[in-house]
Design a protein around this motif. Sequence first.
Motif, PDB file in Angstrom:
ATOM      1  N   GLN A 541       0.826  -1.210   0.000  1.00  0.00           N
ATOM      2  CA  GLN A 541       0.000   0.000   0.000  1.00  0.00           C
ATOM      3  C   GLN A 541       0.860   1.258   0.000  1.00  0.00           C
ATOM      4  O   GLN A 541       0.537   2.251  -0.667  1.00  0.00           O
ATOM      5  CB  GLN A 541      -0.945  -0.022   1.192  1.00  0.00           C
ATOM      6  CG  GLN A 541      -1.934  -1.175   1.140  1.00  0.00           C
ATOM      7  CD  GLN A 541      -3.205  -0.922   1.930  1.00  0.00           C
ATOM      8  OE1 GLN A 541      -3.451   0.165   2.444  1.00  0.00           O
ATOM      9  NE2 GLN A 541      -4.036  -1.938   2.020  1.00  0.00           N
ATOM     10  N   SER A 774      -7.828   7.174  -9.114  1.00  0.00           N
ATOM     11  CA  SER A 774      -6.559   6.457  -9.092  1.00  0.00           C
ATOM     12  C   SER A 774      -5.510   7.192  -9.920  1.00  0.00           C
ATOM     13  O   SER A 774      -4.350   6.795  -9.946  1.00  0.00           O
ATOM     14  CB  SER A 774      -6.738   5.038  -9.636  1.00  0.00           C
ATOM     15  OG  SER A 774      -7.209   5.063 -10.966  1.00  0.00           O
ATOM     16  N   LEU A 824      -7.872   5.082  -3.884  1.00  0.00           N
ATOM     17  CA  LEU A 824      -6.447   5.378  -3.772  1.00  0.00           C
ATOM     18  C   LEU A 824      -6.241   6.884  -3.673  1.00  0.00           C
ATOM     19  O   LEU A 824      -5.406   7.373  -2.908  1.00  0.00           O
ATOM     20  CB  LEU A 824      -5.700   4.823  -4.981  1.00  0.00           C
ATOM     21  CG  LEU A 824      -4.201   5.104  -5.071  1.00  0.00           C
ATOM     22  CD1 LEU A 824      -3.471   4.448  -3.916  1.00  0.00           C
ATOM     23  CD2 LEU A 824      -3.642   4.593  -6.397  1.00  0.00           C
TER      24      LEU A 824
END
Length: 901
Positions: A541, A774, A824
């Motif tokens: 991550q 994203s 994200l």
Amino acid sequence: MAKTTRIFGTNSLKFKSRVRWLTSLAHFLRLPLYFLVALLCIVGSPVLAKVPGSINSSSQLPINSPTSLTVPTDAASLLQQGKVLYSNGKFAKAVEVLQQAVQIYKQQGESLALAATLGNLSLAYQQLGAWSQAQQAITESLNLLQGQDKNQNLQIFAQSLDIQGRLQLAMGKSEAALATWQQAEEIYKQADDKNGVVRSLINQAQAWRTQGFYPRAIKTLDLISQTLKSQPDSLEKTVSLRSLGDALLVLGDLKKSRQALEESLRIAQNLHSNADIGASLFSLGNNARKRNQKEQAIAYYQQTVAVSPSPLTKVQAQLNHLGLLIKDKEWAKVQTLLPSIESHLDQLPLSRASIYAHVNFSQSLAKVKSGVLQASSQGFYSGLSTKDSAKLLASAIQQSRSLGDKRAEAYALKSLGGLYEETKQWSEAQDLTKQGLALAQSSNAPEITYSLEWQLGRLLWAQKDINGAIAAYDAAVDTLESLRRDLVVNKDLVNQDVQFDFRDSVEPVYRQSVELLLQSQKGKPNEKILEKARERIEALQLAELDDFFQEACLQGQKVALDRVVDKGNSKAGILYPIILRDELQVIVKIPKQPLQSYSTKIPQAEVEKLLIELRRNLVDPTATKIVQTQSQKVYSWLLKPIELQLQQSGVDTLVFVLDGPLRNLPMAALYDGKQYLVEKYAIALSVGLQLLDPKPLIKQQLRALTAGLTQPPPGFPKFAPLLAIKSEFDGIAKAGVSTTSLLDGDFKKKNLESEIDATSFNIVHLATHGQFSSRLEDTFILDFDGQINVKDFDTLFRSQGKTVVELLVLSACQTATGDSRAALGLAGAAVRAGARSTIASLWQIDDESTAMFVSAFYRELKSGKITKAEAVHRAQLQLLKHPNYRAPSFWSAYVLIGNWL
């Protein structure tokens, strides 16, 4: 088939015979290569002036050419020969020739020519990964120059400093490189070499970026832009502008990058320089591709092929064009393009870049064959077979050996090993992979090493050597971790002959490693393995966020979540769902208990399909029944096995470290058949396994800066008015929070920054439209003047010197529609702002219910006796109980990220 293990062994036949034998053998390879592995090779100098002919060639190599000196003819011709060899990627042969020139200059006592040649020798050594020899050569060069008349050798001295800085950066000494390039800049100024000054500044921007000083890098690049404006049109200016445009592309500033590249193209066209026109068109194609403007990118690539005199530039443009067509499965257009690429490949002179082109084309052929077979097309490119890929790779291995280029050979061996892997010829694949790994390690090529370690791990896993596979994956992850900063910020050092894709080339390494670790438990939970698995998912991550921002973004003092959970009377449990290929694994931490785990056997595709459908239904207030049915299934995966333990342990807060598309879902909406999760627990999300300075807010005086827009700015018609913002702000004030407001025309980035800098606010509440995506460039909030991109959040919210923002509230934002990884951007916003906690909405909600939620949240928070997570929890329950807002679409969209205390 056993003999195939000795194809490239020392006891085999001569290499040509081996290649012929391999070619005849290739038809036994049954399946194509299914992925494109990244190769991040450092080529060219750090001034972004790439080796001529490389895929992103920005300028000629700044190789020292002391043509003004009186030198022996033989030595001068050797120096020129070395330059040509270097320019063609024949680095080992360039070293041999330049060493001969060095000896002649030493015999003749030509100190300046010797210094220049030693600098070039250092460059060639650097390409071979021979760092100690490169250091010795450049040190000797600089020592010679320091003893000479400064006025006579300014140019050579500055260029040698450029080379030294390049070496220092390659060896991870970014601070030393910065100092060296600053010194070079001063010398170029003394020599009145404006182009040299520009190159030094671009180098410095790269060094700043490598150290994580993103704003300083941007400031330096802006200075370059201003410097170039005052220069007359010249080939040097078009090269410098192209270098600047390429650097800005790496940094993610696509608009400024395009402007610089368009100006570079204009100048090249005015000067009628086809080589520079082609190079600028190619860079513009890369910019368009980065902006997802496929047709525009293809047009630029086609123009590049039509204009450029370089066969290699033509091939690279066509390979990028081919990649776009393959991605969209446009097989008919692919069929038309393939013969032209083959024709241009045949014209390429031998070099490292041409070897990479052959390897890339072989991988593209494999992808085409795989895609066509999956689409069940008939009669498409009938001559296409896996042996075509094998032939190209065999040729690439032969060429790299003739060049003495171990990096290129390692990469080609890896690709050939991948072909054998696809056909399940494990022994042959493993032999080739180990050969490539040895070469990559001896060549100081970690960007190739990790992919070979990964490949070896897959091969050992397939052969049931679990311990060996774990060791290989561990090695790949360790290599990736050491490369993480370079993968992010040094893409201008990337040989873009091979395209880098995070999801294809990095994410699977971490995810497969976790799957392997969990399988190794053999049904018996092992806390050490569980700890290693969740740490690896966190590392993934963090790497994903770094890739999102194109820089290392997580900094500051952090405390492990487990320590927070186990401390005192904590009643928080942590859940780590991990989506694997054939199962959904959940690791759980309950206060003062060891880690435990459970799993559900279910294909990844099935999980992701349900999550996407549930996310789509959640925004519909009339879809409550289907939401309950779908969310109950997710509940059964994530919480059903542990629900009794959670109740018995007295847990009242659940903290989720979510994986993949789970991040797009509000956990509050999970349904157990009778109740939503929000009816039983306060809920928070964490970006990773650690918190930034986890202190509660309960005893602090609440001081909020509120800012909002009732009407979207011009140019953003898709965003609706937010007419209830005044009511929202009134509710915050009525809750007893001290507020300063910026509304509509007063809500501008500069005003927001000034207020935050001048006053110690512990809460910043922004009631404005925004979008999480994203894609970095599509993640923003709106102010009166337009967009504030998430990349600016660090300077916006971290400019105050006294108090960190405890809580950032983004009350009218939403994740980008159709983006399965949009959360994200939400995680990135939370991290970039540096706030200890962030509250945001996953989709846009009715603004009256938003005002009700916000008022309730601040009233609860102001009471001073509950956590932020509990305040969100109670505010959500108030909406849930309201007759107009019972549907999950109203109350579940709000998520708390970060510190839940």
